[in-house]
Design a protein around this motif. Structure first.
Motif, short mmCIF file in Angstrom:
data_model
loop_
_atom_site.label_atom_id
_atom_site.label_comp_id
_atom_site.label_asym_id
_atom_site.label_seq_id
_atom_site.Cartn_x
_atom_site.Cartn_y
_atom_site.Cartn_z
N PRO A 13 -12.83 -15.13 13.82
CA PRO A 13 -11.45 -15.08 14.29
C PRO A 13 -10.88 -13.66 14.18
O PRO A 13 -11.35 -12.86 13.37
N MET A 14 -9.89 -13.41 15.02
CA MET A 14 -9.24 -12.11 14.97
C MET A 14 -8.58 -11.89 13.61
O MET A 14 -7.92 -12.78 13.07
N ARG A 15 -8.79 -10.68 13.05
CA ARG A 15 -8.26 -10.34 11.74
C ARG A 15 -7.61 -8.97 11.81
O ARG A 15 -8.21 -8.02 12.33
N ILE A 16 -6.38 -8.85 11.31
CA ILE A 16 -5.66 -7.58 11.32
C ILE A 16 -5.33 -7.21 9.89
O ILE A 16 -4.66 -7.97 9.18
N ALA A 17 -5.81 -6.04 9.47
CA ALA A 17 -5.57 -5.59 8.10
C ALA A 17 -4.49 -4.51 8.08
O ALA A 17 -4.19 -3.90 9.10
N GLY A 18 -3.91 -4.30 6.91
CA GLY A 18 -2.90 -3.25 6.75
C GLY A 18 -1.56 -3.59 7.37
O GLY A 18 -0.82 -2.70 7.79
N VAL A 19 -1.22 -4.86 7.42
CA VAL A 19 0.05 -5.29 8.01
C VAL A 19 1.16 -5.21 6.96
O VAL A 19 1.00 -5.69 5.84
N GLU A 20 2.27 -4.62 7.32
CA GLU A 20 3.40 -4.54 6.41
C GLU A 20 4.11 -5.90 6.33
O GLU A 20 4.27 -6.58 7.34
N PRO A 21 4.54 -6.31 5.12
CA PRO A 21 5.27 -7.56 4.97
C PRO A 21 6.49 -7.66 5.89
O PRO A 21 6.80 -8.73 6.40
N ALA A 78 -2.82 -11.41 0.95
CA ALA A 78 -2.68 -10.06 0.40
C ALA A 78 -3.87 -9.20 0.79
O ALA A 78 -4.99 -9.70 0.90
N ASP A 79 -3.63 -7.91 0.98
CA ASP A 79 -4.68 -6.95 1.34
C ASP A 79 -4.63 -5.81 0.34
O ASP A 79 -4.11 -4.73 0.62
N ARG A 80 -5.16 -6.03 -0.87
CA ARG A 80 -5.06 -5.06 -1.96
C ARG A 80 -5.68 -3.72 -1.59
O ARG A 80 -5.18 -2.66 -2.00
N ASN A 81 -6.74 -3.72 -0.81
CA ASN A 81 -7.43 -2.47 -0.47
C ASN A 81 -6.55 -1.52 0.34
O ASN A 81 -6.80 -0.32 0.37
N ASN A 82 -5.55 -2.04 1.04
CA ASN A 82 -4.68 -1.22 1.87
C ASN A 82 -3.27 -1.06 1.30
O ASN A 82 -2.38 -0.56 1.99
N THR A 109 12.14 11.67 -4.07
CA THR A 109 11.99 10.89 -5.30
C THR A 109 10.58 10.37 -5.47
O THR A 109 10.06 10.33 -6.59
N TYR A 110 9.94 9.98 -4.37
CA TYR A 110 8.64 9.32 -4.45
C TYR A 110 7.57 10.06 -3.65
O TYR A 110 7.85 10.74 -2.66
N ILE A 111 6.34 9.86 -4.11
CA ILE A 111 5.16 10.36 -3.40
C ILE A 111 4.24 9.18 -3.14
O ILE A 111 3.83 8.48 -4.07
N ASN A 112 3.92 8.96 -1.88
CA ASN A 112 2.99 7.91 -1.47
C ASN A 112 1.62 8.57 -1.32
O ASN A 112 1.43 9.43 -0.47
N ARG A 113 0.67 8.14 -2.16
CA ARG A 113 -0.67 8.71 -2.10
C ARG A 113 -1.64 7.78 -1.36
O ARG A 113 -2.85 7.85 -1.54
N GLU A 114 -1.08 6.93 -0.53
CA GLU A 114 -1.83 6.03 0.35
C GLU A 114 -2.73 5.06 -0.40
O GLU A 114 -2.61 4.86 -1.59
N GLU A 115 -3.65 4.43 0.33
CA GLU A 115 -4.44 3.32 -0.21
C GLU A 115 -5.77 3.82 -0.78
O GLU A 115 -6.14 4.97 -0.59
N ALA A 173 2.91 -0.45 -2.70
CA ALA A 173 3.56 -0.98 -1.51
C ALA A 173 2.61 -2.01 -0.91
O ALA A 173 1.51 -1.68 -0.48
N GLU A 174 3.04 -3.25 -0.92
CA GLU A 174 2.18 -4.37 -0.53
C GLU A 174 1.70 -4.24 0.91
O GLU A 174 2.40 -3.78 1.79
N SER A 175 0.47 -4.67 1.12
CA SER A 175 -0.13 -4.73 2.44
C SER A 175 -0.71 -6.13 2.63
O SER A 175 -1.12 -6.76 1.67
N LEU A 176 -0.68 -6.61 3.86
CA LEU A 176 -1.17 -7.96 4.16
C LEU A 176 -2.33 -7.91 5.14
O LEU A 176 -2.48 -6.95 5.91
N VAL A 177 -3.13 -8.96 5.12
CA VAL A 177 -4.15 -9.16 6.14
C VAL A 177 -3.83 -10.50 6.80
O VAL A 177 -3.52 -11.48 6.12
N ILE A 178 -3.82 -10.52 8.13
CA ILE A 178 -3.52 -11.76 8.84
C ILE A 178 -4.71 -12.14 9.70
O ILE A 178 -5.34 -11.30 10.33
#
Length: 196
Positions: free
Chosen positions: A1-9, A26-30, A162-168, A188-193
């Motif tokens: 099935p189609m799967r999309i990773a790194g989706v924002e809530p 949940a998509d912890r890796n992203n 104030t913040y630094i995002n160092r990505e996944e 910052a939470e990421s989802l997989v659908i």
């Protein structure tokens, strides 16, 4: 099935009819690692003692100069990256370097003995957050990874962010350990659908 990773809530919340066609997980890796910029500047407290010690050893071993990245020096970043890293993100880095003067990317390059030794490339993400896209340092200089991290944070904090995002971490155990060792403020939470 189609799967999309790194989706924002927020995307799932704003598009409930679309999201209803998918199983959401949940998509912890992203998930993105978000740090307080001031923490990365001061490295205060016992939990950062190893980072401070590595920087102190570097101070005794060699001196460095930090300068802003520009169209004149950005190509030198390519000489800093180990060949093994080009398999992972080489195309993205080459594209960032080739198009450096055209976008919103900024950064720093660190020189030792007037030779490029480390760099950090970043851009504004929101009004209070900067995201670091690429950061590399030559492994032959002990503590240089910690130095380039702190030097970039100093500039970002001075600009009022104030913040630094160092990505996944992309699920890489070594990258995850390195990012966790700087004690993020939050992820910052990421989802997989996945299509039902």
């Amino acid at each position: 099935p189609m799967r999309i990773a790194g989706v924002e809530p927020a995307f799932v919340e704003q598009n409930p009819d679309f999201a209803a066609q998918f199983n959401v997980g949940a998509d912890r890796n992203n998930a993105n690692y978000i740090y307080n910029a001031s923490d990365l500047v001061t490295l205060a407290g016992r939990r950062y003692s190893k980072k401070r010690n590595l920087i102190a050893q570097a101070v005794k071993s060699y001196s460095w100069k930090t300068e802003p990245l520009s169209v004149q020096n950005v190509n030198e970043c390519l000489s800093i990256i180990p060949e093994s890293h080009f398999n992972k993100d080489g195309a993205a880095i080459k594209s960032a370097v080739a198009n450096f003067g055209e976008g919103l990317l900024r950064g720093i390059i660190i020189r030792i003995d007037n030779k490029p030794a480390a760099f950090s490339m970043f851009s504004q993400q929101t009004s209070d957050t900067v995201v670091i896209h690429f950061e590399h340092a030559k492994y032959s200089y002990k503590g240089l990874h910690q130095i380039v991290n702190q030097e970039a944070a100093k500039i970002i904090a001075l600009e009022g962010y104030t913040y630094i995002n160092r990505e996944e971490d992309m699920g890489d155990p070594g990258i995850r350990q390195a990012k966790e060792s700087y004690y993020p403020d939050h992820l910052a939470e990421s989802l997989v659908i996945t299509l039902k």
